[in-house]
Structures are given as structure tokens and as C-alpha cells.
Design a protein around this motif. Sequence first.
Motif, PDB file in Angstrom:
ATOM      1  N   PHE A  22      49.197  32.620  55.058  1.00  0.00           N
ATOM      2  CA  PHE A  22      48.528  33.224  53.908  1.00  0.00           C
ATOM      3  C   PHE A  22      49.297  32.994  52.611  1.00  0.00           C
ATOM      4  CE2 PHE A  22      47.048  35.775  57.460  1.00  0.00           C
ATOM      5  CZ  PHE A  22      45.737  36.108  57.139  1.00  0.00           C
ATOM      6  N   ASP A  23      48.572  32.695  51.548  1.00  0.00           N
ATOM      7  CA  ASP A  23      49.082  32.937  50.206  1.00  0.00           C
ATOM      8  C   ASP A  23      48.979  34.446  49.987  1.00  0.00           C
ATOM      9  OD1 ASP A  23      49.827  32.649  47.500  1.00  0.00           O
ATOM     10  OD2 ASP A  23      47.733  32.432  46.879  1.00  0.00           O
ATOM     11  N   ILE A  24      49.664  34.975  48.964  1.00  0.00           N
ATOM     12  CA  ILE A  24      49.600  36.416  48.717  1.00  0.00           C
ATOM     13  C   ILE A  24      48.665  36.724  47.541  1.00  0.00           C
ATOM     14  CG2 ILE A  24      50.897  38.510  48.186  1.00  0.00           C
ATOM     15  CD1 ILE A  24      51.363  37.410  50.989  1.00  0.00           C
ATOM     16  N   GLY A  25      49.056  36.374  46.308  1.00  0.00           N
ATOM     17  CA  GLY A  25      48.230  36.675  45.139  1.00  0.00           C
ATOM     18  C   GLY A  25      46.913  35.932  45.179  1.00  0.00           C
ATOM     19  N   GLY A  26      45.810  36.667  45.098  1.00  0.00           N
ATOM     20  CA  GLY A  26      44.487  36.045  45.156  1.00  0.00           C
ATOM     21  C   GLY A  26      43.969  35.875  46.560  1.00  0.00           C
ATOM     22  N   VAL A  27      44.769  36.267  47.561  1.00  0.00           N
ATOM     23  CA  VAL A  27      44.350  36.191  48.954  1.00  0.00           C
ATOM     24  C   VAL A  27      44.521  37.567  49.610  1.00  0.00           C
ATOM     25  CG1 VAL A  27      44.708  35.079  51.207  1.00  0.00           C
ATOM     26  CG2 VAL A  27      44.873  33.741  49.095  1.00  0.00           C
ATOM     27  N   CYS A  28      45.766  37.985  49.815  1.00  0.00           N
ATOM     28  CA  CYS A  28      46.026  39.282  50.437  1.00  0.00           C
ATOM     29  C   CYS A  28      45.981  40.430  49.435  1.00  0.00           C
ATOM     30  CB  CYS A  28      47.387  39.276  51.136  1.00  0.00           C
ATOM     31  SG  CYS A  28      47.517  38.057  52.457  1.00  0.00           S
ATOM     32  N   VAL A  29      46.272  40.116  48.177  1.00  0.00           N
ATOM     33  CA  VAL A  29      46.155  41.112  47.105  1.00  0.00           C
ATOM     34  C   VAL A  29      45.231  40.556  46.033  1.00  0.00           C
ATOM     35  CG1 VAL A  29      48.450  42.068  47.557  1.00  0.00           C
ATOM     36  CG2 VAL A  29      48.187  40.244  45.863  1.00  0.00           C
ATOM     37  N   ILE A  30      44.777  41.430  45.139  1.00  0.00           N
ATOM     38  CA  ILE A  30      43.839  41.048  44.086  1.00  0.00           C
ATOM     39  C   ILE A  30      44.413  39.900  43.268  1.00  0.00           C
ATOM     40  CG2 ILE A  30      42.618  41.836  42.024  1.00  0.00           C
ATOM     41  CD1 ILE A  30      41.589  43.105  44.586  1.00  0.00           C
ATOM     42  N   SER A  31      43.559  38.966  42.910  1.00  0.00           N
ATOM     43  CA  SER A  31      44.015  37.777  42.205  1.00  0.00           C
ATOM     44  C   SER A  31      44.463  38.068  40.776  1.00  0.00           C
ATOM     45  CB  SER A  31      42.901  36.730  42.163  1.00  0.00           C
ATOM     46  OG  SER A  31      43.299  35.619  41.386  1.00  0.00           O
ATOM     47  N   PRO A  32      45.645  37.556  40.378  1.00  0.00           N
ATOM     48  CA  PRO A  32      46.031  37.655  38.963  1.00  0.00           C
ATOM     49  C   PRO A  32      45.102  36.847  38.061  1.00  0.00           C
ATOM     50  CG  PRO A  32      47.547  36.223  40.169  1.00  0.00           C
ATOM     51  CD  PRO A  32      46.666  36.886  41.181  1.00  0.00           C
ATOM     52  N   PHE A  33      44.367  35.883  38.642  1.00  0.00           N
ATOM     53  CA  PHE A  33      43.426  35.100  37.851  1.00  0.00           C
ATOM     54  C   PHE A  33      42.279  35.964  37.331  1.00  0.00           C
ATOM     55  CE2 PHE A  33      44.780  31.273  40.544  1.00  0.00           C
ATOM     56  CZ  PHE A  33      45.794  30.964  39.646  1.00  0.00           C
ATOM     57  N   GLN A  34      42.004  37.087  38.020  1.00  0.00           N
ATOM     58  CA  GLN A  34      40.975  37.996  37.525  1.00  0.00           C
ATOM     59  C   GLN A  34      41.418  38.586  36.191  1.00  0.00           C
ATOM     60  OE1 GLN A  34      38.049  38.580  39.659  1.00  0.00           O
ATOM     61  NE2 GLN A  34      37.293  39.062  37.619  1.00  0.00           N
ATOM     62  N   SER A  35      42.713  38.919  36.096  1.00  0.00           N
ATOM     63  CA  SER A  35      43.262  39.433  34.844  1.00  0.00           C
ATOM     64  C   SER A  35      43.189  38.385  33.739  1.00  0.00           C
ATOM     65  CB  SER A  35      44.722  39.864  35.061  1.00  0.00           C
ATOM     66  OG  SER A  35      45.360  40.155  33.837  1.00  0.00           O
ATOM     67  N   ILE A  36      43.500  37.126  34.092  1.00  0.00           N
ATOM     68  CA  ILE A  36      43.445  36.045  33.107  1.00  0.00           C
ATOM     69  C   ILE A  36      42.018  35.871  32.583  1.00  0.00           C
ATOM     70  CG2 ILE A  36      43.632  33.551  32.801  1.00  0.00           C
ATOM     71  CD1 ILE A  36      46.039  33.582  34.650  1.00  0.00           C
ATOM     72  N   LEU A  37      41.061  35.830  33.486  1.00  0.00           N
ATOM     73  CA  LEU A  37      39.663  35.659  33.077  1.00  0.00           C
ATOM     74  C   LEU A  37      39.212  36.819  32.200  1.00  0.00           C
ATOM     75  CD1 LEU A  37      36.984  34.145  33.199  1.00  0.00           C
ATOM     76  CD2 LEU A  37      36.492  35.320  35.359  1.00  0.00           C
ATOM     77  N   ASN A  38      39.582  38.041  32.583  1.00  0.00           N
ATOM     78  CA  ASN A  38      39.224  39.199  31.765  1.00  0.00           C
ATOM     79  C   ASN A  38      39.785  39.059  30.352  1.00  0.00           C
ATOM     80  OD1 ASN A  38      38.009  40.289  34.031  1.00  0.00           O
ATOM     81  ND2 ASN A  38      39.683  41.699  34.489  1.00  0.00           N
ATOM     82  N   TYR A  39      41.034  38.629  30.258  1.00  0.00           N
ATOM     83  CA  TYR A  39      41.694  38.476  28.955  1.00  0.00           C
ATOM     84  C   TYR A  39      40.966  37.436  28.102  1.00  0.00           C
ATOM     85  CZ  TYR A  39      45.636  38.167  25.648  1.00  0.00           C
ATOM     86  OH  TYR A  39      46.429  38.196  24.526  1.00  0.00           O
ATOM     87  N   GLU A  40      40.614  36.321  28.728  1.00  0.00           N
ATOM     88  CA  GLU A  40      39.916  35.267  27.994  1.00  0.00           C
ATOM     89  C   GLU A  40      38.568  35.749  27.475  1.00  0.00           C
ATOM     90  OE1 GLU A  40      41.695  31.251  30.139  1.00  0.00           O
ATOM     91  OE2 GLU A  40      40.040  32.327  31.097  1.00  0.00           O
ATOM     92  N   LEU A  41      37.824  36.439  28.315  1.00  0.00           N
ATOM     93  CA  LEU A  41      36.502  36.900  27.906  1.00  0.00           C
ATOM     94  C   LEU A  41      36.589  37.962  26.817  1.00  0.00           C
ATOM     95  CD1 LEU A  41      34.786  37.070  31.416  1.00  0.00           C
ATOM     96  CD2 LEU A  41      34.463  35.336  29.643  1.00  0.00           C
TER      97      LEU A  41
END
Length: 323
Positions: A22-41
Motif C-alpha cells: 500500500f501507498d499511504i496518502g491517498g490510499v489508506c488515508v485521505i488524499s492530500p491532493f484533495q486539499s490541493i484541488l480545494n485550494y486551486e478551486l
Amino acid sequence: MAPTVLKGKRSSGSPKPKVILFDIGGVCVISPFQSILNYELRHSIPPGWINHSISRSAPSGFWHRLETGSIPMDAAFFAGFNRDLHNQSLWESFYRSHHHHQQAKKHHPSSSSSSSSSSSSSSSSSGSDELLPIPPIPQIDGEWLFHDMMEHARAPDPWMFPALQKLKEDGRFVVAALSNTVIWPEGHKWAEKDFFSDPLRRLFDVFISSAHVGLRKPDPRIYQLALEKVNEFARANADSERGKRGGWGEGVRPGDIVFLDDIGENLKAARKAGFRTIKVGLGKAFEAVDELENVTGLKLAGDHPRIAVKPDFSAAKEAKAKL
């Protein structure tokens, strides 16, 4: 209670794996990319710019050096990370590409039309690149964004985390992690005296942390290291009840590993190493759990509703005010 075996569920074309990696971020825990996308929008930044600026700064970018443990997380890191997010030449090339993509979607909404016309549109637009007005580079608070990303990535994924727990309970698979990580400085609220004592990390038989081994995905060497470590674990535990059930006595070959990650280039490198892969979509980990059930033959899904996570459009000022 051990997970239920799903009769007839497992794909017949591939042998059952020995290792679930397993990867951890974005797999076992919520993705940090969700935070990035939120920031961009929230800030009207073209989606994808922040990830682009981070990934294109490799391998000498401050983010990448932090994840290999070669620099500390201090004021110099945040200053350098902020500079990486404001690279003018990267911004100009990204904006042109983004603009052309948006124009192609506007004039050729169907994927087939878009793909068939991509070469002609790029050739016709290349001459107008110099005429395309480039807006000012987006101003990003890199330190705030970094901490917001890490805050998001501390919560267990509601679909994948129950599956991980059930795999661990079943016992027949080596449950391992291969994660690009950071080390928090002493005195920080998230600093840990023993990195590997974290409750999530203790679930894994083998945990490979980029910041501790000096390598990060997608470097081919870290996949080789992962193979060596899971093979070592399997052979050392071959005579245990778990090892006998999982057939660990013959060790682990690359094709015995199924690797889950949310980043395409990490999965591509894993496939080059001979691993089997599962892509975990942003906000849709339940789809990857379905695939994991297919390859393991186990009932792994929990009870969380199968509804994809949507971006947060709330005002950035309100989000900052909460910190």
C-alpha cells in the motif's frame, strides 16, 4: 473476525498474490491532493497547476528533497518550497498547455474528436503561443497549503482503511507499505519519537518510508528495496501459521506483489519492476477496494456509502481563519 471468502469473486486469470503493498496518502488515508484541488478551486487557479509545479521540480525540488530526508522541515524548506510553487517558466508552459486543452475540449467535446484533432490543433496553436497573454503566476501560500495537505492526510480513508484492517485480520497476505514520507521536526505537534509506532503503521508487516531510506517513488531502487524487504519477511515467517497459509516458503517474486497507489507515475514504475498494480482514484477508493476483492477473493468492503468525495469550494479566507 476474519473477512469472508468470496467464492467465485477472484479473477481467474492471475494467481493469488502473496503481498499487498500500500501507498499511504491517498490510499489508506485521505488524499492530500484533495486539499490541493480545494485550494486551486477556491483561488481560481487552473486545476493541476500545483501538482505540476511540484512534480516538475523533481528531483532537486524542496518537496522531493524533504521526502528523501536530505533536508529538514524548517524555515529554509518552506521558503524553497514556496519558490518551487512560483516558477515563472513552468507556469508559462503549464498555462499554454492548459489553455490549449481547454480550447480543444470546447471545440471537440467528444474524446474521439479531441484525440484525432490533437496534433493539428497543437500545430496550429503553436504559432500563436507567443501571442497568448499569460496571466500573472498564482500567488500560493506554500506553508499554509503544506500544513493543510498534511492535516487532510491524517484521517483514515473510509473505504480503504477497513479493507486494510480485514486483510490484516485474515493473515495470509504480507501487508506492507511503500510511502513517500516526511519527518516532522522535534517540538511540532505531529512529531513522533518513534515513527513506526504510529497505530496505522503498526498494522503493516513491512513499512518502507522514503524519508528514512533516502529514496522516494518513482525511483526504481525503492521498488527493488520493497521487494527485498517483503521477501525477507516472508521467508523469515514461512513456518508460521500465516506463512503456511500464504505459501511464503518459496519467497516473494515481483509478480506476487499487488501495489496500490494514487499517482500514475508511481504505478508505472511499479509495473516496470514487475509488480501488479491498482490505481486508487481521488475520492473514489471504493473502486480500488472492489479490485482488491477480485485479486484476494476476500470480502473487504466496509459499510461506508459508495459516494465519491466532491471538491470543497468554500472561501479560502474562511478556511485560513480556522487555523
